[in-house]
Design a protein around this motif. Structure first.
Motif, mmCIF file in Angstrom:
data_model
loop_
_atom_site.group_PDB
_atom_site.id
_atom_site.type_symbol
_atom_site.label_atom_id
_atom_site.label_comp_id
_atom_site.label_asym_id
_atom_site.label_seq_id
_atom_site.Cartn_x
_atom_site.Cartn_y
_atom_site.Cartn_z
ATOM 1 N N ARG A 112 0.835 -1.211 0.000
ATOM 2 C CA ARG A 112 0.000 0.000 0.000
ATOM 3 C C ARG A 112 0.868 1.259 0.000
ATOM 4 O O ARG A 112 0.604 2.217 -0.720
ATOM 5 C CB ARG A 112 -0.922 -0.015 1.219
ATOM 6 C CG ARG A 112 -2.050 -1.032 1.133
ATOM 7 C CD ARG A 112 -2.818 -1.097 2.444
ATOM 8 N NE ARG A 112 -3.932 -2.048 2.351
ATOM 9 C CZ ARG A 112 -4.662 -2.423 3.402
ATOM 10 N NH1 ARG A 112 -4.395 -1.934 4.609
ATOM 11 N NH2 ARG A 112 -5.647 -3.287 3.236
ATOM 12 N N LYS A 119 -4.797 -6.899 -5.561
ATOM 13 C CA LYS A 119 -6.142 -6.301 -5.577
ATOM 14 C C LYS A 119 -6.757 -6.363 -4.187
ATOM 15 O O LYS A 119 -7.373 -5.392 -3.723
ATOM 16 C CB LYS A 119 -7.032 -7.039 -6.589
ATOM 17 C CG LYS A 119 -6.699 -6.740 -8.037
ATOM 18 C CD LYS A 119 -7.767 -7.277 -8.989
ATOM 19 C CE LYS A 119 -7.898 -8.774 -8.915
ATOM 20 N NZ LYS A 119 -8.910 -9.300 -9.857
ATOM 21 N N SER A 120 -6.604 -7.493 -3.518
ATOM 22 C CA SER A 120 -7.154 -7.647 -2.175
ATOM 23 C C SER A 120 -6.518 -6.658 -1.202
ATOM 24 O O SER A 120 -7.201 -6.101 -0.325
ATOM 25 C CB SER A 120 -6.916 -9.087 -1.695
ATOM 26 O OG SER A 120 -7.319 -9.251 -0.360
ATOM 27 N N SER A 121 -5.224 -6.407 -1.374
ATOM 28 C CA SER A 121 -4.515 -5.492 -0.480
ATOM 29 C C SER A 121 -5.020 -4.058 -0.608
ATOM 30 O O SER A 121 -4.985 -3.284 0.360
ATOM 31 C CB SER A 121 -3.010 -5.525 -0.773
ATOM 32 O OG SER A 121 -2.478 -6.813 -0.552
ATOM 33 N N TYR A 127 -8.129 -3.185 -1.775
ATOM 34 C CA TYR A 127 -9.577 -3.071 -1.629
ATOM 35 C C TYR A 127 -9.923 -2.475 -0.261
ATOM 36 O O TYR A 127 -9.255 -2.739 0.743
ATOM 37 C CB TYR A 127 -10.212 -4.459 -1.765
ATOM 38 C CG TYR A 127 -11.725 -4.445 -1.834
ATOM 39 C CD1 TYR A 127 -12.372 -3.904 -2.943
ATOM 40 C CD2 TYR A 127 -12.484 -4.967 -0.798
ATOM 41 C CE1 TYR A 127 -13.752 -3.893 -3.015
ATOM 42 C CE2 TYR A 127 -13.870 -4.961 -0.863
ATOM 43 C CZ TYR A 127 -14.497 -4.420 -1.973
ATOM 44 O OH TYR A 127 -15.876 -4.402 -2.044
ATOM 45 N N ASN A 128 -10.940 -1.648 -0.208
ATOM 46 C CA ASN A 128 -11.377 -0.979 1.028
ATOM 47 C C ASN A 128 -10.308 -0.047 1.595
ATOM 48 O O ASN A 128 -10.171 0.117 2.804
ATOM 49 C CB ASN A 128 -11.764 -1.995 2.105
ATOM 50 C CG ASN A 128 -13.126 -2.613 1.855
ATOM 51 O OD1 ASN A 128 -13.965 -2.023 1.171
ATOM 52 N ND2 ASN A 128 -13.356 -3.793 2.403
ATOM 53 N N THR A 129 -9.521 0.553 0.721
ATOM 54 C CA THR A 129 -8.554 1.573 1.133
ATOM 55 C C THR A 129 -8.832 2.845 0.334
ATOM 56 O O THR A 129 -9.695 2.871 -0.549
ATOM 57 C CB THR A 129 -7.099 1.129 0.879
ATOM 58 O OG1 THR A 129 -6.843 1.146 -0.536
ATOM 59 C CG2 THR A 129 -6.848 -0.265 1.426
ATOM 60 N N ASP A 130 -8.060 3.891 0.608
ATOM 61 C CA ASP A 130 -8.189 5.138 -0.152
ATOM 62 C C ASP A 130 -7.396 5.098 -1.453
ATOM 63 O O ASP A 130 -7.404 6.070 -2.208
ATOM 64 C CB ASP A 130 -7.695 6.314 0.711
ATOM 65 C CG ASP A 130 -8.568 6.526 1.936
ATOM 66 O OD1 ASP A 130 -9.776 6.204 1.853
ATOM 67 O OD2 ASP A 130 -8.047 6.997 2.963
ATOM 68 N N ASN A 171 -7.252 4.180 -4.884
ATOM 69 C CA ASN A 171 -8.195 3.769 -5.938
ATOM 70 C C ASN A 171 -7.517 3.898 -7.294
ATOM 71 O O ASN A 171 -7.694 4.881 -8.014
ATOM 72 C CB ASN A 171 -9.453 4.627 -5.869
ATOM 73 C CG ASN A 171 -10.503 4.158 -6.861
ATOM 74 O OD1 ASN A 171 -10.479 3.009 -7.306
ATOM 75 N ND2 ASN A 171 -11.404 5.054 -7.226
#
Length: 397
Positions: free
Chosen positions: A309, A339-341, A343-346, A348
């Motif tokens: 990230r 992709k999983s890492s 996902y649900n982060t800022d 994008n």
């Protein structure tokens, strides 16, 4: 003489690294392209160069890893190596080794999995074992494969970890190449890797049980603690790399390494020997004004979520390269994990994946350049294809 360079085969570099790590028990079954490692270790044993060590001859890979379960449970520092179908034959016991928290170290000379029969390199074999509870480290070159062996022992034997580890090196590309390396010095390795002192081991004077029955009231907690150990390994892998650098003066990154990512709009992620080719292509692309960098994944298990990230936070597009495929999903494991890492982060940003090099197919620079062109298209027009083969021969299908 310190830092003396020797021109040796990659398999010899690894076997020598194993020797100076002072294992107590070695058990492995020969299989191409891993065989040379076993041959070199057998020669070391015959020449008396690995004191206080027993080499166990076995009739299969299943027996090789099973023998090490008993040896490691009795408190021995242990080692094995294998590849491809041999690794898949170990599958059942791999879970046992991790579940019993035994720090067995194994080199995987990555090779394609049959059928069809293929002895050349890709990473399908080790990736298929990603959920067995083993730490998985991937080496870029033979120097790193040898040095990573000592680092793997260092991490696996930490009391906060106590997990087995695979050191993955691309079969033939690294196992059979001759190149100049610095073989691990015995005195420096002894300073880096102290004698193994297990906290728990089989002892007739203090009887205990390993791998006991666990009913539904306790089984979940064993799995929870294995994951906690993987979490602890994240920090230990970074520390093992830093400590190695202090003693040997060589550093390859911790969980990941980066190359020219500071201002990169396009970031490529990959594992193993393909890293060298990617760096060459990045240098050429940079000379033409393309802002591109590389994230090299050293640790696939545990997966370095936070490190990734941070590395891609300012990028415009991320590209993953996989020498494996999850059949039924039509994408490689690294693409799925990245992709999983994110996902649900800022963060994008589009993530696109390419599968390539399966069964030893060559990966020339023009293939990497084609991938960069597709990444530039995504920057201009958005993502259209999330996952595809980079080197599929349309004339054969």
């Amino acid at each position: 003489m310190k830092n003396k360079m020797s021109v040796v085969e990659g398999s010899y570099t690894v076997a020598h690294a194993v020797k100076v790590c002072r294992p107590n028990v070695i058990s492995a079954y020969p299989i191409t392209p891993q065989t040379h490692i076993v041959e070199d270790l057998s020669q070391f044993m015959a020449d008396g160069e690995i004191p206080n060590c027993e080499s166990i001859n076995v009739e299969s890979e299943f027996s090789a890893i099973s023998a090490l379960v008993g040896a490691s449970a009795a408190g021995a520092r242990t080692y094995s190596s294998t590849t491809s179908q041999g690794l898949e034959l170990m599958h059942e016991v791999l879970f046992n080794v991790s579940g019993m928290r035994l720090p067995v170290i194994m080199t995987v000379a990555n090779r394609a999995v049959s059928a069809p029969i293929n002895i050349w390199n890709d990473q399908q074999d080790s990736i298929s074992q990603r959920d067995t509870g083993w730490i998985q480290l991937y080496a870029e070159d033979t120097q790193e494969a040898g040095d990573m062996t000592a680092q793997a022992y260092k991490v696996a034997e930490e009391r906060e970890v106590k997990l087995p580890a695979m050191v993955c090196m691309d079969g033939f590309i690294l196992s059979h190449v001759y190149e100049p390396v610095i073989l691990l010095e015995q005195d420096l390795t002894d300073e880096y890797l102290p004698k193994y002192e297990p906290e728990h081991f089989l002892d007739t004077k203090n009887p205990m049980t390993f791998g006991a029955f666990a009913d539904p009231t306790t089984y979940t907690e064993f799995r929870y603690l294995q994951q906690k150990a993987m979490d602890n390994a994240l920090e230990k892998i970074e520390k093992a790399a830093d400590d190695f650098n202090k003693i040997f003066g060589r550093y390859y990154g911790g969980l990941i390494d980066t190359y020219k990512t500071e201002d990169a709009e396009i970031i490529i992620m990959a594992m193993g020997s393909i890293i060298g080719t990617i760096k060459d292509v990045i240098d050429k692309a940079r000379s033409e004004g393309v802002k591109i960098g590389l994230v090299k994944i050293r640790s696939f298990r545990p997966f370095p979520v936070e490190a990734i990230r941070k590395a891609v936070a300012e990028a415009t597009v991320v590209v993953t390269l996989d020498k494996n495929i999850s059949l039924g999903l039509n994408e490689g494991a690294l693409l799925t994990e990245v992709k999983s890492s994110l996902y649900n982060t800022d963060i994008n940003i589009p993530v696109m994946g390419f599968m390539l090099g399966h069964g030893g197919r060559d990966i020339p620079r023009r293939t990497i350049m084609m991938i960069i062109d597709k990444a530039k298209d995504t920057m201009r027009s958005g993502i259209t294809v999330e996952s595809e083969y980079a080197d599929l021969r349309g004339d054969l299908v």
